[in-house]
Design an enzyme around this catalytic site. Structure first.
Site, short mmCIF file in Angstrom:
data_model
loop_
_atom_site.label_atom_id
_atom_site.label_comp_id
_atom_site.label_asym_id
_atom_site.label_seq_id
_atom_site.Cartn_x
_atom_site.Cartn_y
_atom_site.Cartn_z
N LYS A 38 28.17 29.53 36.37
CA LYS A 38 29.37 30.37 36.44
C LYS A 38 30.60 29.47 36.52
CE LYS A 38 30.93 32.79 40.25
NZ LYS A 38 32.41 32.70 40.37
N ASP A 65 33.98 33.79 34.76
CA ASP A 65 34.42 34.75 35.78
C ASP A 65 35.95 34.81 35.79
OD1 ASP A 65 34.44 36.46 37.94
OD2 ASP A 65 33.88 34.93 39.42
N LYS A 67 37.74 37.88 35.56
CA LYS A 67 38.21 39.15 36.15
C LYS A 67 39.44 39.69 35.40
CE LYS A 67 36.29 38.27 40.73
NZ LYS A 67 35.84 36.88 40.60
N ASP A 70 44.20 44.20 32.10
CA ASP A 70 45.49 44.26 31.40
C ASP A 70 45.46 45.53 30.57
OD1 ASP A 70 47.91 43.53 29.98
OD2 ASP A 70 47.46 41.43 30.42
N THR A 120 35.34 42.17 47.48
CA THR A 120 34.76 42.25 48.82
C THR A 120 35.76 41.85 49.90
OG1 THR A 120 33.79 40.09 48.38
CG2 THR A 120 32.33 41.98 48.23
N ARG A 211 27.70 26.64 46.85
CA ARG A 211 27.61 25.49 47.75
C ARG A 211 26.21 25.11 48.23
NH1 ARG A 211 32.39 28.06 51.11
NH2 ARG A 211 31.34 29.84 50.17
O1 C5P Z 1 29.38 28.72 47.40
P1 C5P Z 1 28.96 30.14 47.35
O2 C5P Z 1 27.46 30.33 47.13
O3 C5P Z 1 29.47 30.97 48.51
O4 C5P Z 1 29.67 30.68 46.02
C1 C5P Z 1 29.61 32.01 45.63
C2 C5P Z 1 30.37 32.24 44.36
O5 C5P Z 1 30.45 33.65 44.14
C3 C5P Z 1 31.80 31.73 44.38
O6 C5P Z 1 32.14 31.37 43.03
C4 C5P Z 1 32.59 32.94 44.82
O7 C5P Z 1 33.90 32.94 44.36
C5 C5P Z 1 31.80 34.07 44.16
N1 C5P Z 1 31.99 35.36 44.82
C6 C5P Z 1 31.64 35.59 46.13
N2 C5P Z 1 31.82 36.82 46.71
C7 C5P Z 1 32.34 37.80 46.00
C8 C5P Z 1 32.72 37.60 44.68
C9 C5P Z 1 32.52 36.35 44.11
O8 C5P Z 1 31.14 34.70 46.80
N3 C5P Z 1 32.48 38.99 46.54
#
Ligand code: C5P
Length: 235
Positions: A38, A65, A67, A70, A120, A211
């Site tokens: 992603k 991603d 989003k 428009d 979220t 992460r």
């Molecule tokens: O590092 P981590 O596993 O938390 O990354 C989750 C990914 O999913 C990030 O790119 C974050 O921006 C995305 N994301 C999220 N929660 C959401 C929408 C997107 O963690 N509600």
């Protein structure tokens, strides 16, 4: 496809880095252990659009991603451009006009549109402040129904929403969920998390994991462990 390859196809690694050098290093470190990435706004606006196109051309699947939201004409044309880059998923905000336009722009291509129902970071009071009469739960359900009726490819939503959403919309849409943490991994700023196995069993199609893999001491080993866990849950 072997069960482990299927598991790898369900694991999307979030390349949340600021520049293409870091992204290139991670992708080469992860090698065959990861087949789906992603790429979000940070990397795209840091010169990462060509990187995304090249990654897709190299045989990886890429979820862009962005989003989008428009007027329909702009969304349709932007989504068509994204499909020409060979992207597998593109996110748009789940407003009916936006979803329809993105779908039109990608019709007949390999790019699937994922709708973001309600961010979220929003709770009921944030929605009220923004002028909405509905709370989060009802608005998520309404937009999910609209996504299904319009026929986009799927939704991105938190793991805890997956069970209810599967019951509401059935199996036709891909449900893609972030907030995934293997047992023992640091939760970081995520408030509600599920393990990879739990999320797959709840009905998620694919998981977004950042992460726990990209910050691991050995990212490749971390990715392999997640894929094994997904494979076990699929079994
Ligand atoms: O590092 P981590 O596993 O938390 O990354 C989750 C990914 O999913 C990030 O790119 C974050 O921006 C995305 N994301 C999220 N929660 C959401 C929408 C997107 O963690 N509600």
């Amino acid at each position: 496809m072997s069960r482990l390859d299927d598991a790898r196809d369900r694991m999307i690694v979030a390349l949340d880095v600021a520049d293409t050098q870091k992204a290139t290093a991670l992708v080469s470190q992860l090698g065959d252990s990861v087949s789906f990435y992603k790429i979000g706004m940070e990397l795209v606006y840091g010169g990462g659009l060509d990187f995304a196109r090249d990654l897709a051309a190299s045989g990886k699947k890429v979820f862009l991603d962005l989003k989008l939201h428009d007027i329909p004409n702009t969304v349709k044309k932007a989504a068509a451009q994204v499909s020409r880059l060979g992207m597998t998923y593109l996110t748009v905000h789940a407003f009916p006009q936006t979803m329809k336009a993105a779908l039109e722009g990608t019709q007949g291509t390999g790019t699937k549109i994922l709708g973001v129902t309600v961010m979220t970071s929003y709770d009921d009071s944030d929605l009220a402040t923004a002028g909405y009469a509905m709370g989060v739960k009802d608005l998520v359900a309404r937009r999910a129904q609209q996504a299904k009726e319009i026929g986009i490819g799927g939704l991105i939503l938190s793991a805890e929403e997956v069970t209810a959403m599967r019951a509401l919309i059935g199996s036709s849409l891909d449900l893609v969920t972030p907030g995934i943490r293997p047992a023992g991994a640091a939760v970081g700023d995520q408030k509600r998390v599920m393990t990879p196995g739990e999320a797959i069993k709840a009905g998620a199609t694919r998981l977004v994991i950042g992460r726990p893999i990209t910050d691991a001491q050995d990212p490749k080993a971390a990715a392999d462990a997640v894929a094994q866990e997904i494979a076990a849950a699929l079994g």
